[in-house]
Design an enzyme around this catalytic site. Structure first.
Site, PDB file in Angstrom:
ATOM      1  N   GLU A 197      16.161 -32.838 134.128  1.00 50.28           N
ATOM      2  CA  GLU A 197      14.931 -32.755 134.082  1.00 50.28           C
ATOM      3  C   GLU A 197      14.118 -33.880 133.262  1.00 50.28           C
ATOM      4  OE1 GLU A 197      12.604 -28.462 134.835  1.00 50.28           O
ATOM      5  OE2 GLU A 197      13.428 -28.829 132.849  1.00 50.28           O
ATOM      6  N   ASP A 252      20.249 -28.135 135.238  1.00 56.41           N
ATOM      7  CA  ASP A 252      19.308 -28.815 135.469  1.00 56.41           C
ATOM      8  C   ASP A 252      19.372 -30.243 134.956  1.00 56.41           C
ATOM      9  OD1 ASP A 252      17.458 -26.900 136.153  1.00 56.41           O
ATOM     10  OD2 ASP A 252      17.256 -26.496 134.098  1.00 56.41           O
ATOM     11  N   GLU A 303      21.554 -21.639 136.453  1.00 51.37           N
ATOM     12  CA  GLU A 303      20.872 -23.031 136.791  1.00 51.37           C
ATOM     13  C   GLU A 303      21.201 -24.133 136.052  1.00 51.37           C
ATOM     14  OE1 GLU A 303      16.368 -22.507 137.141  1.00 51.37           O
ATOM     15  OE2 GLU A 303      16.341 -24.320 136.121  1.00 51.37           O
TER      16      GLU A 303
END
Ligand SMILES: *[C@@H]1O[C@H](CO)[C@@H](O)[C@H](O)[C@H]1NC(C)=O
Ligand SMILES: *[C@@H]1O[C@H](CO)[C@@H](O)[C@H](O)[C@H]1NC(C)=O
Length: 281
Positions: A113, A111, A109
């Site tokens: 955020e 990311d 993953e």
């Protein structure tokens, strides 16, 4: 990277011309690239497909995902985070190999955020594991005031996070040093949700709305069954040597940015540091 973007820009212009000439559709509309994933009543897309809104209130957030899975590419979106000050709300744009609606377990993953709405953006990498490779940054603009471009380059040599084309983080393929590197098909997700670890939500300010635009991107789609073996081909611009590492000017730009704006780095503490920290610099 600016070079690629301008090529892509040309592609769009040519696409528009060919609509006139040959009625070949070239679209960067939401529906061409993305589908709703969850929280449907809280996801809305304008009729032109040029802007999506994700709404968070006490009943739900929402998320969307790319229609396809990919094995390499130059992914980006334009995003504007909620403009009401609160903690606890996460606004995201990321690539993940985790299947929909399942506990992710060990997975890959990449990311972006936003933690709360105070402008702190956290990047993270799950490297077929539990992640915990957070690097957080302040931005040089207010991400709730306007749209900005959040981009992820992924080829077999490096992963680069870029904000408005400025590289802020690199994760290199250090397999020569025994370090795992993302090798499975990933899709894009974008979402708004809430998490206790990101602070306390001030619900009196709900709904919190995140805005997304510019849905087109360039990537190599995985074959059925998730086979990405063709996605290293140099027929794809982002796999060519120009993209194997940052150019000296970009490295300098990144170092300057990180020195001024990085507020947390997992590599900085013995308790959170991982082996790649010795090789990514
Ligand atoms: C990482 O780099 C090695 C060469 O150093 C290459 O053989 C391998 O395919 C790369 N891994 C991925 C997942 O792209
Ligand atoms: C912003 O919020 C995050 C998450 O709650 C926190 O870690 C960070 O220190 C805050 N930054 C500022 C400048 O308030």
């Amino acid at each position: 990277m600016a070079f690629v973007i301008s090529i892509f820009g040309c592609g769009l212009v040519l696409g528009a011309l060919s609509i006139l000439q040959a009625k070949v559709a070239y679209s960067s509309s939401f529906d061409t690239y993305y589908s709703p994933l969850w929280g449907l009543p809280h996801l809305s897309v304008n009729p032109q497909g040029s802007e999506a809104q994700l709404q968070m209130d006490q009943s739900s957030g929402a998320g969307f995902r790319s229609k396809l899975d990919y094995g390499s590419g130059l992914f980006h979106i334009r995003m504007k985070i909620p403009n009401k000050r609160t903690g606890g709300i996460l606004t995201s744009f990321y690539l993940t190999s985790a299947p929909d609606n399942q506990e992710p377990g060990n997975h890959f993953e990449l990311d972006y955020e936003f933690l709360g709405t105070n402008g702190t953006v956290q990047t993270n990498v799950y490297n077929n594991d539990e992640g915990h490779r957070e690097q957080s940054f302040k931005l040089w603009f207010d991400p709730s005031a306007d749209f900005h471009t959040y981009e992820i380059l992924w080829n077999s040599h490096q992963i680069v996070f870029l904000v408005d084309r400025i590289p802020i983080r690199v994760f290199k393929n250090n397999s020569a040093h025994g370090i795992t590197y993302p090798s499975k098909a990933m899709h894009i997700e974008a979402s708004i949700w809430n998490a206790n670890w990101a602070g306390v939500v001030d619900w009196s300010q709900a709904p919190f709305i995140a805005y997304y635009q510019d849905f087109g991107f360039q990537a190599c789609s995985a074959q059925v069954g998730g086979d990405v073996s063709g996605c290293g081909s140099e027929q794809y611009l982002w796999n060519r040597q120009d993209y194997w590492e940052l150019k000296p000017g970009q490295k300098l730009e990144m170092e300057n940015y990180r020195r001024l704006y990085m507020s947390y780095d997992y590599c900085a503490y013995a308790s959170t540091r991982k082996p790649e920290c010795s090789f990514n610099v």
